[in-house]
Design an enzyme around this catalytic site. Structure first.
Site, mmCIF file in Angstrom:
data_model
loop_
_atom_site.group_PDB
_atom_site.id
_atom_site.type_symbol
_atom_site.label_atom_id
_atom_site.label_comp_id
_atom_site.label_asym_id
_atom_site.label_seq_id
_atom_site.Cartn_x
_atom_site.Cartn_y
_atom_site.Cartn_z
ATOM 1 N N ARG A 103 0.812 -1.214 0.000
ATOM 2 C CA ARG A 103 0.000 0.000 0.000
ATOM 3 C C ARG A 103 0.847 1.266 0.000
ATOM 4 N NH1 ARG A 103 -4.690 -1.260 4.249
ATOM 5 N NH2 ARG A 103 -2.880 -1.091 5.581
ATOM 6 N N GLU A 160 4.277 -8.032 15.401
ATOM 7 C CA GLU A 160 3.676 -8.439 16.663
ATOM 8 C C GLU A 160 3.908 -9.926 16.933
ATOM 9 O OE1 GLU A 160 -0.607 -8.105 18.968
ATOM 10 O OE2 GLU A 160 -0.346 -7.146 17.014
#
Length: 182
Positions: A66, A103
């Site tokens: 993106r 994460e």
């Protein structure tokens, strides 16, 4: 590092919240309605480019995928080149690589070794900054090539995750965000 003001970007209503995606408890910020709107896309690109005009930026680097959508038109508006930071195995020539923490695990980005040089002044652009890991990795790729980081620009900043603090550990350049999610 200066904290930028809240720009109250007028197209925030075109960002759609998708609850529990990609996993339970996460609210995904979908920018596809924003960039599919001709005024939304133009507004984002123009606001970022206008903010950094006159700073001598000659390259914009954006991370897969993106970051390409916003970075390339910002580069065009600045009269700069665009450098894609890609996932491993996507670039055919010699590359610089930078691993970074996610994460749950790690990831890696790469740029061609000949994409940047020490005379380049680089703007790092992405659609969203959350924890800052991808942003820092992207900027470190530019540093490996000897390029100078001039700033960071995003459509969305998830400020509650404190990305500015993460970026400030390695970089003190300006961070410009159009929409801040608190």
């Amino acid at each position: 590092m200066a904290e930028d003001q809240d720009y109250g970007f007028p197209y925030e209503h075109l960002v759609v919240d998708i609850p529990d995606y990609p996993e339970p408890g996460v609210v995904f910020k979908d920018i596809t309605p924003l960039i599919s709107d001709e005024q939304g896309l133009a507004g984002c690109v123009d606001a970022i480019a206008d903010h950094f005009l006159g700073q001598g930026i000659n390259k914009v680097i954006g991370s897969e995928a993106r970051g390409f959508l916003i970075g390339a038109p910002v580069a065009y508006r600045l009269g700069a080149g665009f450098v894609p930071a890609r996932k491993p195995g996507k670039l055919p020539r010699e590359v610089y690589s930078q691993r970074y923490a996610l994460e749950y695990g790690t990831d890696e980005l790469q740029i061609h070794k000949d994409a940047l040089n020490p005379t380049d002044k680089v703007l790092v652009v992405d659609d969203l900054v959350a924890t800052g890991g991808t942003t820092v990795a992207t900027a470190k790729l530019a540093q490996q090539a000897g390029a100078q980081i001039m700033g960071f620009a995003f459509i969305l900043e998830l400020s509650f995750l404190k990305p500015r603090e993460a970026i400030a550990k390695d970089f003190d350049q300006e961070i410009f965000s159009l929409i801040k999610v608190r």
